[in-house]
Design an enzyme around this catalytic site. Structure first.
Site, PDB file in Angstrom:
ATOM      1  N   PHE A 109     -17.747   3.178   3.741  1.00 26.13           N
ATOM      2  CA  PHE A 109     -16.936   3.767   2.686  1.00 26.13           C
ATOM      3  C   PHE A 109     -17.521   5.109   2.265  1.00 26.13           C
ATOM      4  O   PHE A 109     -18.689   5.395   2.507  1.00 26.13           O
ATOM      5  CB  PHE A 109     -16.891   2.839   1.463  1.00 26.13           C
ATOM      6  N   ALA A 112      -7.136   5.777   1.027  1.00 30.32           N
ATOM      7  CA  ALA A 112      -6.606   4.426   0.869  1.00 30.32           C
ATOM      8  C   ALA A 112      -7.204   3.593   1.998  1.00 30.32           C
ATOM      9  O   ALA A 112      -7.011   3.903   3.173  1.00 30.32           O
ATOM     10  CB  ALA A 112      -5.083   4.429   0.941  1.00 30.32           C
ATOM     11  N   SER A 113      -7.937   2.551   1.639  1.00 32.44           N
ATOM     12  CA  SER A 113      -8.699   1.801   2.634  1.00 32.44           C
ATOM     13  C   SER A 113      -7.799   0.978   3.551  1.00 32.44           C
ATOM     14  O   SER A 113      -6.629   0.734   3.261  1.00 32.44           O
ATOM     15  CB  SER A 113      -9.686   0.873   1.928  1.00 32.44           C
ATOM     16  N   MET A 114      -8.380   0.535   4.660  1.00 28.21           N
ATOM     17  CA  MET A 114      -7.677  -0.336   5.597  1.00 28.21           C
ATOM     18  C   MET A 114      -7.254  -1.623   4.897  1.00 28.21           C
ATOM     19  O   MET A 114      -8.085  -2.266   4.232  1.00 28.21           O
ATOM     20  CB  MET A 114      -8.578  -0.704   6.778  1.00 28.21           C
ATOM     21  N   ARG A 150       0.816  -1.215   0.000  1.00 28.11           N
ATOM     22  CA  ARG A 150       0.000   0.000   0.000  1.00 28.11           C
ATOM     23  C   ARG A 150       0.848   1.262   0.000  1.00 28.11           C
ATOM     24  O   ARG A 150       0.462   2.274  -0.602  1.00 28.11           O
ATOM     25  CB  ARG A 150      -0.952   0.004   1.206  1.00 28.11           C
TER      26      ARG A 150
END
Length: 376
Positions: free
Chosen positions: A236, A90-92, A30
């Site tokens: 989200f 940026a998601s978990m 990431r």
């Protein structure tokens, strides 16, 4: 062991990251897709965030990049001087791994990735399936351009499209899988039509009251309905075209004042309560408000439906004769209280007991336990 390897090992041990995906997460860390400038929560800031750059504060930047937490990458759709609303992130990693597990993509599958964002998810899909089998679409031109640079630098080249993800991307259809990183209130008919029968759509789904469900939808045969159940609790950012209305209090005075039928805290007791209420009370959104001179005494939930109805309920002395104020065609707080009573009568079903059916004409219904038990 570096920080990313430690993170991935933790995700595997927790059961979030399947071994079939670990190689993709190793090839596309990431941190390679996090912008040089990000925003971290800050209660002392007027916007609620403070800006962190890799150049000025590398330790803080790397801590965010390697944490199992969301990283906000854009505020206010990129406009300056806004209120500080997070509009891209940026998601978990654990949540991304969970969504990809539910997507159940196999070798040879084609995937439409909706909401390119930083480019990380499309990189993971490309690392797992191959660039030629991944199409990714992003509505924000600036975000899409930055993601394209990061993808290229990292060695990935999925088909990149700038456009509204709600429309899908017909030139590369049909897809075996559709994966969305933005929440919807209604599953677009275009997604159904662009997915192979028997294919899977995984998308965050919510109501204005509770943006909380991860929907896994199995696409039916042509002309037949598609059914799916909520498989997890997620939150989200909304698809831009489906963002809920702003909560407003109309200028005219309340038409109805009363005591509350219940403690307003119970309307947000947990995610299962809130989700059920949101399904039963369509279109209603809330926010909390207070007078700074007396925060405790004036703290209240304010609701509106964006169509002329609003309500306000006070947390302190909620059973007083003037605790609830309501106006407009609907009595919104009464609807909220009735919805919670319904949830209790149904045995307090969890979020995962609900599901969605999308008919061939695009009509969407929500059900409890099975598709025949539609929630009105």
């Amino acid at each position: 062991m570096d920080k990313n390897a430690q993170l991935l090992t933790g995700l595997v041990m927790a059961g979030a990251l399947g071994e079939g995906w670990r190689g993709a997460f190793e090839r596309a860390p990431r941190s390679s897709f996090i912008p040089d400038a990000v925003w971290a929560p800050d209660d002392d800031s007027l916007t609620g965030y403070r800006r962190i750059t890799r150049h000025d504060d590398p330790a803080a930047w790397w801590a965010l990049a390697n944490a199992d937490d969301v990283v906000v990458t854009q505020l206010d759709d990129g406009a300056d001087g806004g209120p500080g609303t997070a509009t891209s992130s940026a998601s978990m990693p654990s949540l991304v791994a969970t969504m990809l597990r539910h997507l159940d993509a196999a070798d040879g599958n084609t995937v439409l990735d909706i909401g390119t964002g930083t480019g990380w998810t499309s990189a993971l899909l490309s690392a797992r399936l191959g660039d030629q089998r991944v199409t990714t679409i992003e509505v924000d031109q600036a975000v899409a351009a930055e993601a394209a640079q990061r993808l290229s630098k990292a060695g990935f080249s999925p088909t990149r499209v700038v456009g509204d993800g709600l429309d899908g991307h017909r030139p590369d259809a049909p897809y075996d899988r559709i994966h969305s990183t933005a929440a919807v209130r209604h599953v677009p008919r275009a997604w159904i039509e662009q997915t192979t029968p028997g294919g899977i759509i995984v998308t965050p789904w919510g109501t204005p009251y509770a943006n909380a469900g991860l929907l896994r939808l199995l696409v039916g045969e042509r002309g037949e309905p598609s059914h799916g159940r909520f498989v997890d609790n997620v939150s989200f950012m909304w698809m831009r075209a489906q963002r809920p209305h702003q909560v407003v209090e109309l200028a005219h005075p309340p038409e109805h004042q009363s005591a509350s039928a219940m403690d307003p805290a119970l309307a947000l007791d947990d995610v299962d309560t809130a989700f059920a209420i949101g399904v039963r009370v369509p279109g209603v959104r809330f926010e909390h408000r207070w007078n700074r001179t007396d925060p405790t005494g004036t703290y209240r939930m304010h609701l509106s439906d964006g169509a002329g109805s609003w309500a306000s309920v006070r947390y302190t002395d909620w059973d007083a004769p003037d605790a609830v104020r309501q106006a407009g065609p609907r009595r919104l707080w009464d609807e909220i209280a009735a919805a919670r009573s319904w949830w209790l009568e149904e045995g307090k079903p969890t979020l995962s007991r609900f599901g969605v059916t999308v008919a061939a004409d695009g009509t969407q219904t929500v059900w409890l336990h099975d598709p025949g038990n539609v929630v009105g």
